[in-house]
Design an enzyme around this catalytic site. Sequence first.
Site, PDB file in Angstrom:
ATOM      1  N   TRP A 118      -7.337  22.128  13.591  1.00 23.22           N
ATOM      2  CA  TRP A 118      -7.607  22.991  14.747  1.00 23.22           C
ATOM      3  C   TRP A 118      -8.439  24.185  14.269  1.00 23.22           C
ATOM      4  O   TRP A 118      -8.166  24.771  13.220  1.00 23.22           O
ATOM      5  CB  TRP A 118      -6.259  23.443  15.297  1.00 23.22           C
ATOM      6  CG  TRP A 118      -6.315  24.356  16.474  1.00 23.22           C
ATOM      7  CD1 TRP A 118      -7.060  24.219  17.607  1.00 23.22           C
ATOM      8  CD2 TRP A 118      -5.554  25.561  16.632  1.00 23.22           C
ATOM      9  NE1 TRP A 118      -6.798  25.251  18.459  1.00 23.22           N
ATOM     10  CE2 TRP A 118      -5.884  26.086  17.893  1.00 23.22           C
ATOM     11  CE3 TRP A 118      -4.621  26.241  15.850  1.00 23.22           C
ATOM     12  CZ2 TRP A 118      -5.314  27.258  18.388  1.00 23.22           C
ATOM     13  CZ3 TRP A 118      -4.047  27.396  16.331  1.00 23.22           C
ATOM     14  CH2 TRP A 118      -4.406  27.898  17.589  1.00 23.22           C
TER      15      TRP A 118
ATOM     16  N   ASP B 157       3.258  23.199  11.686  1.00 21.44           N
ATOM     17  CA  ASP B 157       2.772  23.736  12.953  1.00 21.44           C
ATOM     18  C   ASP B 157       3.241  22.826  14.088  1.00 21.44           C
ATOM     19  O   ASP B 157       2.799  21.684  14.201  1.00 21.44           O
ATOM     20  CB  ASP B 157       1.232  23.813  12.927  1.00 21.44           C
ATOM     21  CG  ASP B 157       0.681  24.492  14.166  1.00 21.44           C
ATOM     22  OD1 ASP B 157       1.459  24.792  15.086  1.00 21.44           O
ATOM     23  OD2 ASP B 157      -0.546  24.723  14.223  1.00 21.44           O
TER      24      ASP B 157
ATOM     25  N   ALA C 234       3.126  22.660  17.810  1.00 21.37           N
ATOM     26  CA  ALA C 234       2.558  23.214  19.056  1.00 21.37           C
ATOM     27  C   ALA C 234       2.690  22.239  20.226  1.00 21.37           C
ATOM     28  O   ALA C 234       2.363  22.596  21.358  1.00 21.37           O
ATOM     29  CB  ALA C 234       1.086  23.575  18.838  1.00 21.37           C
TER      30      ALA C 234
ATOM     31  N   LYS D  28       2.069  24.846  25.458  1.00 25.06           N
ATOM     32  CA  LYS D  28       1.779  23.553  26.098  1.00 25.06           C
ATOM     33  C   LYS D  28       3.016  22.957  26.753  1.00 25.06           C
ATOM     34  O   LYS D  28       2.965  22.534  27.901  1.00 25.06           O
ATOM     35  CB  LYS D  28       1.235  22.548  25.072  1.00 25.06           C
ATOM     36  CG  LYS D  28       0.144  23.087  24.166  1.00 25.06           C
ATOM     37  CD  LYS D  28      -1.149  23.292  24.902  1.00 25.06           C
ATOM     38  CE  LYS D  28      -2.001  24.353  24.256  1.00 25.06           C
ATOM     39  NZ  LYS D  28      -2.768  23.982  23.100  1.00 25.06           N
TER      40      LYS D  28
HETATM   41  C1  LIG Z   1      -2.461  22.974  16.506  1.00 24.26           C
HETATM   42  C2  LIG Z   1      -2.143  24.209  17.270  1.00 24.26           C
HETATM   43  N1  LIG Z   1      -1.373  25.140  16.695  1.00 24.26           N
HETATM   44  C3  LIG Z   1      -1.041  26.273  17.322  1.00 24.26           C
HETATM   45  C4  LIG Z   1      -1.500  26.534  18.587  1.00 24.26           C
HETATM   46  C5  LIG Z   1      -1.056  27.865  19.148  1.00 24.26           C
HETATM   47  O1  LIG Z   1      -1.038  28.073  20.451  1.00 24.26           O
HETATM   48  P1  LIG Z   1      -0.573  29.422  21.161  1.00 24.26           P
HETATM   49  O2  LIG Z   1      -0.854  30.577  20.271  1.00 24.26           O
HETATM   50  O3  LIG Z   1      -1.364  29.449  22.411  1.00 24.26           O
HETATM   51  O4  LIG Z   1       0.900  29.272  21.403  1.00 24.26           O
HETATM   52  C6  LIG Z   1      -2.323  25.600  19.238  1.00 24.26           C
HETATM   53  C7  LIG Z   1      -2.893  25.847  20.569  1.00 24.26           C
HETATM   54  O5  LIG Z   1      -3.833  25.252  21.012  1.00 24.26           O
HETATM   55  C8  LIG Z   1      -2.661  24.415  18.552  1.00 24.26           C
HETATM   56  O6  LIG Z   1      -3.426  23.466  19.092  1.00 24.26           O
END
Ligand SMILES: Cc1ncc(COP(=O)(O)O)c(C=O)c1O
Length: 382
Positions: A114, A195, A197, A230
């Site tokens: 990402w 991670d 998410a 999400k």
């Molecule tokens: C792989 C991954 N990690 C972490 C996040 C963190 O998302 P947020 O800070 O919006 O909770 C995302 C959001 O798209 C993600 O795709």
Amino acid sequence: MAKYRADPFKDKVDLGVGIYRDLSGNTPILDCVRRAEKEVLDAQTTKSYVSAAGREEFNAAVEELVLGAAHPARRDKRARTLQAPGGCGALRVGAELIKDAAPNAAVFLSDPTWGNHAPLIGDCGLKLERYPYYDPISHELTFEQMLHRLQAANPGDAVLIHACCHNPTGADLSTAQWQAVTDLLERRRLVPFLDLAYQGFGSSLDADAAPIRAVVERLPEALIAVSFSKNLGLYRERVGALIVVSENAERADAVNSHMLHIARSIYSMPPDHGAAIAARIFAEAPLRHEWVRELEAMRKRIQEMRSLLAGRLAEITGGNSFDFIRTQHGMFSLLGVSREAVERLREKHHIYMTSDSRMNLAGIMPHNVTYVAEAFAAESGR
Ligand SMILES: Cc1ncc(COP(=O)(O)O)c(C=O)c1O
């Protein structure tokens, strides 16, 4: 996003954004969130400050959701959880913690990963390395190369692994591969930075957390960055948490005061509103059941679109070279075409993706699937 908005073509297709969309193209507020939010607002008597750790009941519920109620790390009081501003906030606090504890440690990121991982983790001064993860042409994991690369990491280095629904590839490690990676982490004394998410977007809340639970059972230390953007659709409310597991309860306490210090030094305290909603949903059985149902509906919709698109592509091309779309997990897959092909898809067909050819399957609808499949087949030369 700007180009998509500016395109007047009626049937344009947005596969570029990183958010869930329903069949009408909306990113809905979940019903459980609407109900919990009303209850939260009705019961709220003050907007006074919360603490740097956030809500205690939220943190406890997140730990249970991720590690499971009876996990040995919780029983032995080795886990500490900090409410954080989204998964991003959790990743950054985790990175700062690694930096303070081991300033010379490197963090290994998957290649590809990402786009925000490198700035979120690297900008605190940690050295970043990459491990090969996925071949976008063969659509397969490059698992042997991954192990080979991590073999050369130094003790104390951290390895960031997507717990499920890898972004951008949709390709996750199998149970056997998780075991092999855990063996290697243990042998090389590497620290897993997990991670999470998309818990619930792969198979179920429990199944998606299973690899994490297994890793944490085996290894003395782990960091887990959790996001509820999400799976609760709470994107803008910034709801997340950092769980840190330490070797023993005493070290966990030391880590906890360190995490609080880091949080205070960056943002002081996390926003309360979204976490108050989430905590209510986790705690109240009817709301929680509704959440599980709504989450399942989001997951099924994406799985159905994956099958529909892969099926349509098989009909058009007469082969199975797009079958990976059906079998991968979560919202994203890489189409595996060149930047030029991504441009042609945009210019000729009004289909928008990121330049690495990442597609968000939640942008596929029954009414546009044939159109998208025909364009993919034409522009990928298959
Ligand atoms: C792989 C991954 N990690 C972490 C996040 C963190 O998302 P947020 O800070 O919006 O909770 C995302 C959001 O798209 C993600 O795709």
